[in-house]
Design a protein around this motif. Sequence first.
Motif, short mmCIF file in Angstrom:
data_model
loop_
_atom_site.label_atom_id
_atom_site.label_comp_id
_atom_site.label_asym_id
_atom_site.label_seq_id
_atom_site.Cartn_x
_atom_site.Cartn_y
_atom_site.Cartn_z
N VAL A 179 -1.00 -2.58 0.69
CA VAL A 179 -0.29 -1.88 1.76
C VAL A 179 -0.39 -2.76 3.00
CG1 VAL A 179 -0.45 0.49 0.95
CG2 VAL A 179 -2.35 -0.47 2.25
N CYS A 180 0.75 -3.00 3.64
CA CYS A 180 0.83 -3.88 4.80
C CYS A 180 1.42 -3.10 5.97
CB CYS A 180 1.71 -5.10 4.51
SG CYS A 180 1.22 -6.01 3.03
N LEU A 181 0.92 -3.39 7.16
CA LEU A 181 1.39 -2.72 8.37
C LEU A 181 1.96 -3.75 9.32
CD1 LEU A 181 1.55 -0.11 10.12
CD2 LEU A 181 -0.74 -0.70 10.97
N THR A 182 3.20 -3.52 9.76
CA THR A 182 3.85 -4.36 10.76
C THR A 182 4.40 -3.45 11.85
OG1 THR A 182 6.14 -4.32 9.95
CG2 THR A 182 4.59 -5.81 8.82
N SER A 183 4.93 -4.07 12.89
CA SER A 183 5.53 -3.27 13.97
C SER A 183 6.81 -2.59 13.52
CB SER A 183 5.81 -4.15 15.18
OG SER A 183 6.69 -5.20 14.82
N GLU A 184 7.37 -3.02 12.39
CA GLU A 184 8.64 -2.47 11.91
C GLU A 184 8.47 -1.43 10.81
OE1 GLU A 184 11.00 -5.76 10.73
OE2 GLU A 184 11.13 -6.62 12.74
N GLY A 185 7.28 -1.39 10.17
CA GLY A 185 7.11 -0.43 9.10
C GLY A 185 5.91 -0.74 8.23
N VAL A 186 5.78 0.05 7.18
CA VAL A 186 4.73 -0.14 6.17
C VAL A 186 5.38 -0.68 4.91
CG1 VAL A 186 3.14 1.06 4.61
CG2 VAL A 186 3.11 1.57 7.07
N ILE A 187 4.76 -1.69 4.31
CA ILE A 187 5.21 -2.25 3.04
C ILE A 187 4.13 -1.96 2.00
CG2 ILE A 187 5.98 -4.31 1.81
CD1 ILE A 187 6.44 -5.64 4.56
N ALA A 188 4.54 -1.39 0.89
CA ALA A 188 3.63 -1.14 -0.23
C ALA A 188 4.17 -1.87 -1.45
CB ALA A 188 3.49 0.35 -0.51
N CYS A 189 3.31 -2.52 -2.19
CA CYS A 189 3.80 -3.24 -3.37
C CYS A 189 2.73 -3.32 -4.43
CB CYS A 189 4.31 -4.62 -3.01
SG CYS A 189 3.03 -5.75 -2.46
N ARG A 190 3.20 -3.60 -5.64
CA ARG A 190 2.34 -3.67 -6.82
C ARG A 190 2.76 -4.90 -7.63
NH1 ARG A 190 2.10 1.37 -11.06
NH2 ARG A 190 0.13 0.82 -12.12
N ASP A 191 1.81 -5.61 -8.19
CA ASP A 191 2.15 -6.82 -8.92
C ASP A 191 3.05 -6.51 -10.12
OD1 ASP A 191 0.55 -6.84 -11.62
OD2 ASP A 191 -0.91 -6.18 -10.13
N PRO A 192 3.78 -7.51 -10.63
CA PRO A 192 4.77 -7.24 -11.69
C PRO A 192 4.20 -6.60 -12.95
CG PRO A 192 5.18 -9.39 -10.70
CD PRO A 192 3.89 -8.90 -10.13
N LEU A 193 2.91 -6.82 -13.24
CA LEU A 193 2.30 -6.21 -14.42
C LEU A 193 1.72 -4.83 -14.11
CD1 LEU A 193 0.48 -9.35 -15.83
CD2 LEU A 193 2.37 -8.14 -16.93
N GLY A 194 1.63 -4.48 -12.84
CA GLY A 194 1.10 -3.17 -12.46
C GLY A 194 -0.35 -3.00 -12.84
N ILE A 195 -1.14 -4.06 -12.75
CA ILE A 195 -2.52 -4.00 -13.22
C ILE A 195 -3.33 -3.00 -12.40
CG2 ILE A 195 -4.65 -5.33 -13.53
CD1 ILE A 195 -2.90 -7.78 -14.09
N ARG A 196 -3.21 -3.05 -11.10
CA ARG A 196 -3.94 -2.11 -10.25
C ARG A 196 -2.99 -0.97 -9.85
NH1 ARG A 196 -7.84 -4.22 -11.74
NH2 ARG A 196 -8.21 -2.02 -12.19
N PRO A 197 -3.53 0.25 -9.69
CA PRO A 197 -2.67 1.41 -9.43
C PRO A 197 -2.23 1.53 -7.97
CG PRO A 197 -4.96 2.09 -9.51
CD PRO A 197 -4.95 0.62 -9.84
N LEU A 198 -1.14 2.24 -7.75
CA LEU A 198 -0.66 2.57 -6.41
C LEU A 198 0.33 3.72 -6.53
CD1 LEU A 198 -0.93 1.70 -3.42
CD2 LEU A 198 1.10 0.28 -3.75
#
Length: 488
Positions: A179-198
């Motif tokens: 999860v990333c925080l910028t002045s424009e918004g929050v970005i959430a992402c998961r690796d292509p294999l989805g190894i870790r949950p989100l």
Amino acid sequence: MLTTNPFDPAYGDKLREECGIFGIWGAATASALVALGLHALQHRGQEAAGITSWDGNSFHSHRAMGHVAGNFDRDDIIRRLAGGAAIGHVRYSTTGETALRNVQPLFAELASGGFAVAHNGNISNAMKLRRELNRRGSIFQSTSDTEVIIHLVATSTYRTLLDRFIDALKQVEGAYSLVCLTSEGVIACRDPLGIRPLVMGRLGDAYIFASETVALDVVGATYIRSVEPGELVVVSEKGVKSHRPFASVRPRPCIFEHVYFSRPDSIVDGSSVYSVRKQIGAELARENPVDADFVVPVPDSGVPAAIGYAQESGIPFELGIIRSHYVGRTFIQPSDHVRHLGVKLKHNANIALIQGKKLVLIDDSIVRGTTSLKIVQMLREAGAREVHMRIASPPTRHSCFYGVDTPERAGLLAAQMNVPEMSDYIKADSLAFLSIDGLYRALGEDARDEAQPQHCDACFTGDYPTRLTDHEEHEPADQLALLAERYA
């Protein structure tokens, strides 16, 4: 410092997830909600916590060693973390130094503005990327692999922050939920294999991302769905937008989330963790029956599987071991005698129940075997006639390189001994493990697909789904030094 004896009790005897993450956009009390969410994720990381917020003009951060409680339950700290958007992180340190500079979220002022990131996982080519970035002039402030992402974003030549972020992720290997925080918004992402949950949820007009659904529950949010493997979700004033910038591959989420890491009241990849663990226990009973008076769990992680074993076998479930919840993992005394007694601070035999009885002892895994040895010994000293240990997962024979604190193979009991030898080592009357196919059956699969495994099960099979660049580039003699540098 690394200890030289891989079976030293100071190591502990559980695999440890390295972190949990939580992010929110669009809530008036964002940092307070993040603190609550981190409380629910405390089991994923108990040595440090941090929160970064954005108030529309400035970023605010507070990071501290220790639990969320005591660091983020103070009104003055939450007031300083002002704003309607925030991200947070709980962390386990692994081998090496525990230091504030490695506590997340990590924050940097980039040319495009502030950028904060919280990471669950492990970048398996971080050392190689770090060396390349150092040669290009990057100056690192931490020894965390997560900081590599920040430098890759900062040095990317793409125009927009989102494109630079995607460019950075395309250079990394391994496992990541971010999860990333910028002045424009929050970005959430998961690796292509989805190894870790989100997962993704909603609370009124606010959107939330978290490692587990229990973190949504505790703040009263509604679960929407899992962030899909390879997906980036951007939440901003413009709304919610999903991006899929990576080539499609067959997902391989971590199977150990179902065995141990996730809280039993979580939903992981659409399945109730509690229900799966009970089914694991039932499979274990079918595969490895034993004549006994009681089924006894090693609390707390062995409880759901023990319930499933008891229901399937017809042997009564009993709390033959009582756990104290007021002892932390850092209680280590210099005296060998006192250290030996330390297991009774956390687990104590229910003598009146088990005396003269034959027991089936259920635990989720055996890593080094140190705790299993002590518990079997404790039950025998309490008068148990027989102790038959049943493990609700296959033998853990391989290290994890995807964000879990595991020792090198020399420290894994199952990598050094066969099952009869392990049984002798822990002094049990018998020992048996769930098969890999039994684990998959508990998850609703017929068996493990050898050609295309449905999960990351490398800790059991040695079948790693990604390259392990940093590991492969070092000779075996360098492995302890490698881990010390990676996790310092």
